[in-house]
Design an enzyme around this catalytic site. Structure first.
Site, PDB file in Angstrom:
ATOM      1  N   MET A 143      38.960  37.290  52.607  1.00 45.83           N
ATOM      2  CA  MET A 143      39.820  37.366  53.124  1.00 45.83           C
ATOM      3  C   MET A 143      38.995  37.609  54.808  1.00 45.83           C
ATOM      4  SD  MET A 143      43.157  38.588  51.340  1.00 45.83           S
ATOM      5  CE  MET A 143      41.464  39.657  49.402  1.00 45.83           C
ATOM      6  N   LYS A 179      51.935  33.670  50.058  1.00 41.98           N
ATOM      7  CA  LYS A 179      51.076  34.269  50.633  1.00 41.98           C
ATOM      8  C   LYS A 179      50.207  34.157  51.582  1.00 41.98           C
ATOM      9  CE  LYS A 179      52.041  38.678  49.143  1.00 41.98           C
ATOM     10  NZ  LYS A 179      53.087  39.351  49.837  1.00 41.98           N
ATOM     11  N   ASP A 238      52.400  30.320  43.830  1.00 46.14           N
ATOM     12  CA  ASP A 238      51.294  30.727  45.186  1.00 46.14           C
ATOM     13  C   ASP A 238      50.835  29.878  45.629  1.00 46.14           C
ATOM     14  OD1 ASP A 238      49.765  33.842  46.018  1.00 46.14           O
ATOM     15  OD2 ASP A 238      48.321  31.850  46.235  1.00 46.14           O
TER      16      ASP A 238
END
Length: 265
Positions: free
Chosen positions: A171, A59, A38
């Site tokens: 986020m 990502k 990741d």
């Protein structure tokens, strides 16, 4: 389950400090044939998997990312060849990491699965600030929430504010203005707030502020993703410990040496 297949380990890499990896994580990496890495994990983690083929499958919100379907195909393909695949995820794999989708794919394919837990960035952020997210003087719990849903909608911020828990918002940097505005409809302007960027990593930066200045101060100080936004009275404990003052009573202070920025109206 097909006994001729290999297996997949969903491995939580934590916030970036390799010293925070569990022993179980280190053992899984040492035994890996393939590592799917990741983008938010410390890239040096691959040194713990010396025999593995490393494939980077980053990502990142707002950046060019590896499609989720491609990652799932890679996990399935290599496991069905009899290999041990370690899917390395930053933070805690089971918290906002799309692990549910990957678990379902692997189960449908009859592939053995291990899950290794790690430290989420919300906890790392609290550690950096030196606070308890569930300080009983201030709240009765903590709520972990992502700033956007699968359909690109937003959570019910009024309902979340009404819980009177510490909010750990993931986020959310691209929506920090709208998030702060929505919370201000239900919470006092001087509610303590913080932003921690790269929580738990060497590059960690911390912003201490209040809710009505959260968005402006974060932009002024150049904070960006990946970062965790923390809102709630428990955050005020960090301000008091650092500066001997209640949240909102500070004049602007920039502690560049240790990565802490404190702002106040």
């Amino acid at each position: 389950m097909n006994t001729n297949t290999g297996k997949v380990t969903l491995l939580s890499a934590g916030p970036g400090d390799l010293d925070l990896l569990t022993l179980k994580a280190v053992k899984a990496l040492a035994a890996a044939d393939v590592v799917l890495l990741d983008d938010l994990a410390n890239p040096d983690i691959v040194t713990l998997a010396p025999q593995a083929r490393v494939i980077r499958v980053g990502k990142r919100g707002g950046c060019r990312s590896t499609p989720q379907a491609f990652i799932e195909r890679m996990m399935r393909r290599y496991a069905l060849k009899g290999l041990h695949v370690v899917r390395v995820k930053g933070g805690e794999a089971l918290l906002f990491g799309r692990a549910g989708e990957e678990i379902a794919i692997l189960r449908d394919a009859g592939i053995a699965l291990d899950i290794v837990n790690g430290i989420s960035s919300g906890f790392a952020a609290a550690a950096g600030l030196g606070i308890s997210l569930t300080h009983r003087r201030h709240c009765h719990g903590v709520t972990f929430v992502t700033a956007h849903t699968e359909d690109h909608g937003e959570p019910d911020w009024a309902a979340l504010a009404a819980t009177r828990t510490t909010l750990a918002i993931y986020m959310g940097m691209r929506r920090i203005g709208s998030i702060a505005a929505a919370l201000l409809a239900s919470l006092p302007a001087d509610t303590p707030a913080a932003v921690v960027q790269w929580a738990g990593a060497i590059a960690e930066r911390r912003l201490l502020t209040r809710l009505d200045r959260l968005a402006a101060d974060a932009v002024d100080a150049g904070f960006d993703s990946p970062a965790v936004i923390l809102v709630g009275d428990a955050i005020g404990e960090s301000v008091e410990a650092e500066y001997g003052a209640a949240a909102g009573a500070l004049t602007a202070v920039d502690k560049a040496d240790d990565g802490v920025v404190a702002q106040a109206a």
